[in-house]
Motif scaffolding. Structure first.
Motif, PDB file in Angstrom:
ATOM      1  N   LEU A   1       7.921  10.901  -5.879  1.00  0.00           N
ATOM      2  CA  LEU A   1       8.615  12.170  -5.643  1.00  0.00           C
ATOM      3  C   LEU A   1      10.113  11.948  -5.499  1.00  0.00           C
ATOM      4  O   LEU A   1      10.909  12.698  -6.054  1.00  0.00           O
ATOM      5  CB  LEU A   1       8.053  12.842  -4.383  1.00  0.00           C
ATOM      6  N   GLU A   2      10.483  10.903  -4.761  1.00  0.00           N
ATOM      7  CA  GLU A   2      11.894  10.561  -4.627  1.00  0.00           C
ATOM      8  C   GLU A   2      12.413   9.860  -5.888  1.00  0.00           C
ATOM      9  O   GLU A   2      13.548  10.065  -6.291  1.00  0.00           O
ATOM     10  CB  GLU A   2      12.096   9.651  -3.411  1.00  0.00           C
TER      11      GLU A   2
ATOM     12  N   GLN B   1      -6.287  14.200   5.883  1.00  0.00           N
ATOM     13  CA  GLN B   1      -5.248  14.269   4.861  1.00  0.00           C
ATOM     14  C   GLN B   1      -4.557  12.919   4.695  1.00  0.00           C
ATOM     15  O   GLN B   1      -4.218  12.262   5.681  1.00  0.00           O
ATOM     16  CB  GLN B   1      -4.193  15.309   5.234  1.00  0.00           C
ATOM     17  N   PHE B   2      -4.399  12.529   3.443  1.00  0.00           N
ATOM     18  CA  PHE B   2      -3.487  11.419   3.131  1.00  0.00           C
ATOM     19  C   PHE B   2      -2.472  11.991   2.154  1.00  0.00           C
ATOM     20  O   PHE B   2      -2.739  12.125   0.953  1.00  0.00           O
ATOM     21  CB  PHE B   2      -4.211  10.228   2.514  1.00  0.00           C
ATOM     22  N   ASN B   3      -1.307  12.346   2.690  1.00  0.00           N
ATOM     23  CA  ASN B   3      -0.294  13.018   1.885  1.00  0.00           C
ATOM     24  C   ASN B   3       0.525  12.029   1.071  1.00  0.00           C
ATOM     25  O   ASN B   3       0.862  10.939   1.551  1.00  0.00           O
ATOM     26  CB  ASN B   3       0.641  13.834   2.786  1.00  0.00           C
ATOM     27  N   ARG B   4       0.829  12.447  -0.122  1.00  0.00           N
ATOM     28  CA  ARG B   4       1.587  11.589  -1.045  1.00  0.00           C
ATOM     29  C   ARG B   4       2.944  11.206  -0.469  1.00  0.00           C
ATOM     30  O   ARG B   4       3.451  10.094  -0.724  1.00  0.00           O
ATOM     31  CB  ARG B   4       1.753  12.327  -2.370  1.00  0.00           C
TER      32      ARG B   4
ATOM     33  N   VAL C   1      -1.876   1.908   0.573  1.00  0.00           N
ATOM     34  CA  VAL C   1      -0.673   1.221   1.035  1.00  0.00           C
ATOM     35  C   VAL C   1       0.161   0.906  -0.193  1.00  0.00           C
ATOM     36  O   VAL C   1      -0.343   0.324  -1.162  1.00  0.00           O
ATOM     37  CB  VAL C   1      -1.005  -0.076   1.805  1.00  0.00           C
ATOM     38  N   ALA C   2       1.401   1.332  -0.164  1.00  0.00           N
ATOM     39  CA  ALA C   2       2.320   1.045  -1.265  1.00  0.00           C
ATOM     40  C   ALA C   2       3.178  -0.164  -0.898  1.00  0.00           C
ATOM     41  O   ALA C   2       3.708  -0.252   0.208  1.00  0.00           O
ATOM     42  CB  ALA C   2       3.194   2.250  -1.562  1.00  0.00           C
ATOM     43  N   VAL C   3       3.273  -1.083  -1.839  1.00  0.00           N
ATOM     44  CA  VAL C   3       4.091  -2.283  -1.643  1.00  0.00           C
ATOM     45  C   VAL C   3       5.233  -2.240  -2.651  1.00  0.00           C
ATOM     46  O   VAL C   3       4.993  -2.146  -3.866  1.00  0.00           O
ATOM     47  CB  VAL C   3       3.256  -3.569  -1.843  1.00  0.00           C
ATOM     48  N   LYS C   4       6.442  -2.291  -2.156  1.00  0.00           N
ATOM     49  CA  LYS C   4       7.620  -2.252  -3.030  1.00  0.00           C
ATOM     50  C   LYS C   4       8.329  -3.594  -2.992  1.00  0.00           C
ATOM     51  O   LYS C   4       8.690  -4.093  -1.916  1.00  0.00           O
ATOM     52  CB  LYS C   4       8.576  -1.139  -2.595  1.00  0.00           C
ATOM     53  N   PHE C   5       8.518  -4.171  -4.166  1.00  0.00           N
ATOM     54  CA  PHE C   5       9.169  -5.476  -4.294  1.00  0.00           C
ATOM     55  C   PHE C   5      10.646  -5.230  -4.613  1.00  0.00           C
ATOM     56  O   PHE C   5      10.983  -4.756  -5.697  1.00  0.00           O
ATOM     57  CB  PHE C   5       8.498  -6.298  -5.381  1.00  0.00           C
ATOM     58  N   THR C   6      11.514  -5.547  -3.670  1.00  0.00           N
ATOM     59  CA  THR C   6      12.906  -5.111  -3.755  1.00  0.00           C
ATOM     60  C   THR C   6      13.889  -6.198  -4.183  1.00  0.00           C
ATOM     61  O   THR C   6      15.067  -5.917  -4.352  1.00  0.00           O
ATOM     62  CB  THR C   6      13.351  -4.555  -2.387  1.00  0.00           C
ATOM     63  N   ASP C   7      13.426  -7.426  -4.329  1.00  0.00           N
ATOM     64  CA  ASP C   7      14.381  -8.505  -4.638  1.00  0.00           C
ATOM     65  C   ASP C   7      13.747  -9.517  -5.588  1.00  0.00           C
ATOM     66  O   ASP C   7      13.626 -10.697  -5.262  1.00  0.00           O
ATOM     67  CB  ASP C   7      14.837  -9.182  -3.342  1.00  0.00           C
ATOM     68  N   LEU C   8      13.343  -9.044  -6.762  1.00  0.00           N
ATOM     69  CA  LEU C   8      12.703  -9.914  -7.736  1.00  0.00           C
ATOM     70  C   LEU C   8      13.726 -10.472  -8.722  1.00  0.00           C
ATOM     71  O   LEU C   8      14.595  -9.747  -9.206  1.00  0.00           O
ATOM     72  CB  LEU C   8      11.628  -9.146  -8.524  1.00  0.00           C
TER      73      LEU C   8
ATOM     74  N   ASP D   1       1.107   8.266 -11.777  1.00  0.00           N
ATOM     75  CA  ASP D   1       1.137   9.736 -11.680  1.00  0.00           C
ATOM     76  C   ASP D   1      -0.270  10.315 -11.644  1.00  0.00           C
ATOM     77  O   ASP D   1      -0.586  11.185 -10.823  1.00  0.00           O
ATOM     78  CB  ASP D   1       1.907  10.329 -12.864  1.00  0.00           C
ATOM     79  N   ASN D   2      -1.120   9.852 -12.555  1.00  0.00           N
ATOM     80  CA  ASN D   2      -2.496  10.361 -12.618  1.00  0.00           C
ATOM     81  C   ASN D   2      -3.286  10.000 -11.371  1.00  0.00           C
ATOM     82  O   ASN D   2      -4.066  10.807 -10.862  1.00  0.00           O
ATOM     83  CB  ASN D   2      -3.197   9.814 -13.865  1.00  0.00           C
ATOM     84  N   PHE D   3      -3.075   8.792 -10.884  1.00  0.00           N
ATOM     85  CA  PHE D   3      -3.830   8.342  -9.715  1.00  0.00           C
ATOM     86  C   PHE D   3      -3.423   9.104  -8.456  1.00  0.00           C
ATOM     87  O   PHE D   3      -4.266   9.413  -7.593  1.00  0.00           O
ATOM     88  CB  PHE D   3      -3.604   6.843  -9.511  1.00  0.00           C
ATOM     89  N   LEU D   4      -2.136   9.437  -8.331  1.00  0.00           N
ATOM     90  CA  LEU D   4      -1.639  10.077  -7.115  1.00  0.00           C
ATOM     91  C   LEU D   4      -1.697  11.599  -7.157  1.00  0.00           C
ATOM     92  O   LEU D   4      -1.407  12.252  -6.135  1.00  0.00           O
ATOM     93  CB  LEU D   4      -0.196   9.641  -6.847  1.00  0.00           C
ATOM     94  N   ALA D   5      -2.080  12.184  -8.279  1.00  0.00           N
ATOM     95  CA  ALA D   5      -2.126  13.647  -8.382  1.00  0.00           C
ATOM     96  C   ALA D   5      -2.983  14.289  -7.286  1.00  0.00           C
ATOM     97  O   ALA D   5      -2.574  15.289  -6.681  1.00  0.00           O
ATOM     98  CB  ALA D   5      -2.618  14.061  -9.769  1.00  0.00           C
ATOM     99  N   PRO D   6      -4.188  13.761  -6.976  1.00  0.00           N
ATOM    100  CA  PRO D   6      -4.991  14.386  -5.901  1.00  0.00           C
ATOM    101  C   PRO D   6      -4.383  14.228  -4.511  1.00  0.00           C
ATOM    102  O   PRO D   6      -4.847  14.877  -3.564  1.00  0.00           O
ATOM    103  CB  PRO D   6      -6.332  13.631  -5.993  1.00  0.00           C
ATOM    104  N   TYR D   7      -3.364  13.374  -4.378  1.00  0.00           N
ATOM    105  CA  TYR D   7      -2.750  13.142  -3.071  1.00  0.00           C
ATOM    106  C   TYR D   7      -1.541  14.051  -2.825  1.00  0.00           C
ATOM    107  O   TYR D   7      -0.878  13.904  -1.792  1.00  0.00           O
ATOM    108  CB  TYR D   7      -2.316  11.687  -2.950  1.00  0.00           C
ATOM    109  N   ASN D   8      -1.255  14.958  -3.738  1.00  0.00           N
ATOM    110  CA  ASN D   8      -0.154  15.883  -3.525  1.00  0.00           C
ATOM    111  C   ASN D   8      -0.361  16.641  -2.209  1.00  0.00           C
ATOM    112  O   ASN D   8      -1.486  17.031  -1.874  1.00  0.00           O
ATOM    113  CB  ASN D   8      -0.048  16.877  -4.688  1.00  0.00           C
ATOM    114  N   ASP D   9       0.704  16.860  -1.474  1.00  0.00           N
ATOM    115  CA  ASP D   9       0.594  17.480  -0.151  1.00  0.00           C
ATOM    116  C   ASP D   9      -0.113  18.829  -0.201  1.00  0.00           C
ATOM    117  O   ASP D   9      -0.893  19.171   0.700  1.00  0.00           O
ATOM    118  CB  ASP D   9       1.987  17.637   0.454  1.00  0.00           C
TER     119      ASP D   9
END
Length: 299
Positions: A160-161, A148-151, A253-260, A107-115
């Protein structure tokens, strides 16, 4: 006789310190002391002047916005968020407090990336091409604009989701970023560099030593990337420095691990892929790559 010798010696020391007949202090007259002090005053003043002149000439060769000499590695370093020491993300799915610190860090890291913040400070640039902002001769083109690099570009890893970034359901998100390198152009063609992660299944609770060895090279776990294909778009390059680009936002780049699998160690290695042919050195574990451990425990 001994007392006379002591008095004589004492008198000699007193006379050496101050001789009332010749008016000498420690064997020197006032004019002699004056000349010595004058010499050292001139000598040290000269040394101080030389030092100041040397520093002044050196500062004239420095640029306020760009380093005169840049000897960093040609391959940028890579790091993850949330970051811990050592680099590992280990938590218990059923204990909120074990993964809440990861959520707070993201949350803290992505705060400046808010749209809203990005729209206010940065420009909507043309994707898939370098954002060149060169100076015109001696005329500085500063401050330079940033893209711009939007969140929201991070999809389900934007927070957000899903406020828990997938940690609550056992599908954690990890953010990948490249270190800033002034003037870096990470591609020799019009294709953006991208991140590729490999996941190796390691030790699982209850495994025997032989089972652990057999599973060490087993690739497992599905991976999703945000933005799509895990790209660092070319429009965020080149970087011109902190003073020249005050509002610069590093692409992520966000990496999501979906089948651990639960209660299992996973060794993850993410690398940068580019036509620039970045050199990956086995001696530098952060140059163009990053390795970390991932484990989700569940009773």
């Amino acid at each position: 006789m001994a007392k006379d010798d002591e008095k004589k010696e004492s008198g000699e020391w007193k006379e050496f310190f101050w001789n009332p007949r010749t008016h000498e202090l420690l064997g020197r007259t006032a004019s002699s002391w004056g000349l010595i002090l004058l010499f050292y005053l001139v000598f040290y003043t000269f040394l101080a002047g030389m030092f100041c002149l040397t520093m002044y000439v050196m500062l004239l060769t420095l640029d306020d916005y760009k380093p005169t000499w840049q000897d960093r590695l040609a391959t940028p370093g890579m790091m993850i968020r949330p970051k811990s020491d050592p680099l590992e993300i280990v938590y218990n799915l059923e204990k909120t407090e074990s993964w809440d610190s990861y959520i707070q860090a993201l949350d803290n890291f992505l705060a400046p990336y808010n749209d809203s913040q990005q729209a206010m400070k940065n420009d909507a640039c043309i994707p898939d091409q370098y954002f060149i902002q060169e100076d015109s001769g001696e005329v500085r083109n500063n401050p330079k604009r940033s893209c711009q690099f939007n969140r929201t570009m991070l999809g389900s890893c934007s927070g957000l989701e899903d406020r828990t970034y997938g940690y609550q359901e056992g599908k954690p998100c990890v953010l990948i970023k490249l270190n800033r390198v002034i003037g870096l152009r990470p591609s020799n063609d019009e294709k953006s560099p991208y991140v590729s992660c490999s996941v190796e299944k390691g030790y699982k609770d209850g495994d025997q030593l032989g089972q652990k060895t057999a599973q060490t090279n087993e690739t497992s776990a599905a991976v999703e990337y945000f933005p799509p294909n895990g790209t660092f778009n070319l429009m965020y390059y080149p970087y011109y420095g902190k003073r020249a680009q005050v509002n610069y936002s590093q692409p992520l780049v966000a990496v999501k691990f979906t089948d651990l699998s639960f209660n299992t160690d996973f060794n993850v290695e993410c690398r940068i892929k580019s036509s620039s042919d970045f050199k990956i050195s086995e001696r530098d574990k952060f140059a163009g790559r990053v390795n970390f451990k991932l484990r989700i425990n569940k009773v």
